[in-house]
Design a protein around this motif. Structure first.
Motif, PDB file in Angstrom:
ATOM      1  N   ALA A   1      66.374  29.155   1.194  1.00 31.12           N
ATOM      2  CA  ALA A   1      66.339  30.400   2.218  1.00 31.12           C
ATOM      3  C   ALA A   1      65.082  31.481   2.010  1.00 31.12           C
ATOM      4  O   ALA A   1      65.432  32.203   2.957  1.00 31.12           O
ATOM      5  CB  ALA A   1      67.282  30.860   0.485  1.00 31.12           C
ATOM      6  N   GLY A   2      63.953  31.077   1.833  1.00 28.21           N
ATOM      7  CA  GLY A   2      62.766  32.090   2.020  1.00 28.21           C
ATOM      8  C   GLY A   2      62.279  31.351   3.395  1.00 28.21           C
ATOM      9  O   GLY A   2      60.917  31.691   3.705  1.00 28.21           O
ATOM     10  N   GLY A   3      62.893  30.386   3.809  1.00 19.91           N
ATOM     11  CA  GLY A   3      62.344  29.363   5.097  1.00 19.91           C
ATOM     12  C   GLY A   3      61.958  28.291   4.494  1.00 19.91           C
ATOM     13  O   GLY A   3      62.375  27.644   3.979  1.00 19.91           O
ATOM     14  N   LEU A   4      60.481  27.301   5.935  1.00 22.36           N
ATOM     15  CA  LEU A   4      60.544  25.908   5.275  1.00 22.36           C
ATOM     16  C   LEU A   4      59.351  25.988   4.839  1.00 22.36           C
ATOM     17  O   LEU A   4      58.402  27.145   4.655  1.00 22.36           O
ATOM     18  CB  LEU A   4      59.932  25.448   7.144  1.00 22.36           C
ATOM     19  CG  LEU A   4      59.347  23.960   6.837  1.00 22.36           C
ATOM     20  CD1 LEU A   4      60.847  22.968   6.924  1.00 22.36           C
ATOM     21  CD2 LEU A   4      59.358  23.003   8.237  1.00 22.36           C
TER      22      LEU A   4
END
Length: 246
Positions: free
Chosen positions: A60-63
Motif C-alpha cells: 500500500a505504501g509502494g514498492l
C-alpha cells in the motif's frame, strides 16, 4: 524468473507469497504476525542464510524490499512459536496453500505457453491433469525404488562424511547423550525409537543408515542416526530458542 505475487487469507490475516524460480517464498512479516513472534529482525537473525531472501513487493505504501522465507524457513519459524495456533497454521499451509499453488500452475514459469493453456482449462480438465501428474509421479517413484539400494548406499557414504552421531553432537553442546535424545523427542524431531521424523531427513538435518553388527556367528543391521552440519546448526537454534543455550 517467476515473480508472481499471491495473496492468501488466514483467519483474517494476509499471507503474501511470491514465486521465485518456480518455488513459493512467504513474507516473513506476515508469518511472524500470525504466530505472534515479535520483531521480524530478531526472527530473521535466527534463520539460516539459505532459507531467507529479500524481494521487492508492491504494498500500500509502494514498492518495498521485504524479507521472504522458503518452505524450509517457514517450518523453522513455525517451530519457534509456542502458540497452539502454530500447528493449525502449518496444517493450513501444507493442506491448502501449497496444493492451491500447485493446482493453479504457479509452480511453473508464468509466461510458459503450457501454463497459459492450463489456466484456460475448466475445473474438470485441471482435475484430470492433476491426478495424471500424481499417477506419473507415483510410477516414477516406483521405478526409482528399483535402483534405491545402490543409490541409497552412495548417498549415505557421501552425506556421512561430515556427519556425526547424536552423542558427539550432544557433547559439543556440553550435553549428555540421553538428555539430547529426550530433548529432541520432546521437540517432535525424533520419534520414540530415536529416529528422526521423515520431514527432518528430507530437510537435510539427519542421515539414517544401516550398520552391520556382529551377533554370534552372523551379523544384523542396526539403524544409526547421524546429524549433518546443517542439522547441528538446527539443533543449536532449537536449544537457543528454548533458553538452553547462551
Amino acid at each position: 524468473m517467476n515473480q508472481l505475487q499471491r495473496l492468501f487469507q488466514y483467519q483474517g490475516c494476509n499471507v503474501r507469497v511470491v514465486m521465485l524460480n518456480g518455488e513459493p517464498w512467504f513474507v516473513l512479516k506476515d508469518v511472524c504476525e500470525i504466530l505472534e513472534l515479535g520483531q521480524v529482525a530478531g526472527v530473521k537473525r535466527r534463520l539460516s542464510e539459505d532459507v531467507i531472501s529479500n524481494h521487492p513487493l508492491q504494498t500500500a505504501g509502494g514498492l518495498q524490499q521485504m524479507t521472504v522465507i522458503n518452505e524450509d524457513g517457514l517450518y523453522d519459524v513455525v517451530l519457534e512459536s509456542r502458540k497452539p495456533e502454530a500447528k493449525a497454521f502449518r496444517k493450513w499451509i501444507t493442506s491448502e496453500v501449497l496444493p492451491t499453488i500447485r493446482k493453479t500452475g504457479s509452480y511453473f514459469i508464468e509466461q510458459s505457453p503450457m501454463v497459459q493453456e492450463y489456466l484456460s482449462w475448466d475445473e474438470e480438465q485441471r482435475a484430470i491433469a492433476y491426478f495424471k501428474e500424481k499417477r506419473e509421479h507415483r510410477i516414477a517413484k516406483e521405478q526409482l525404488a528399483i535402483a534405491a539400494p545402490k543409490a541409497e548406499m552412495f548417498d549415505v557414504i557421501a552425506s556421512s562424511k561430515n556427519s556425526q552421531p547424536i552423542g558427539s553432537v550432544a557433547k559439543s553442546f556440553n550435553w549428555g547423550r540421553n538428555k539430547m535424545f529426550k530433548f529432541l523427542r520432546n521437540q517432535k524431531v525424533l520419534m520414540k525409537s530415536n529416529e528422526p521424523y521423515q520431514a527432518y531427513i528430507e530437510r537435510g538435518y539427519f542421515v539414517v543408515r544401516q550398520v552391520p553388527v556382529a551377533v554370534g556367528d552372523g551379523t544384523i543391521n542396526r539403524t544409526q542416526t547421524l546429524v549433518t552440519a546443517k542439522g547441528i546448526d538446527f539443533i543449536g537454534r532449537l536449544l537457543k530458542n528454548n533458553g538452553l543455550l547462551a
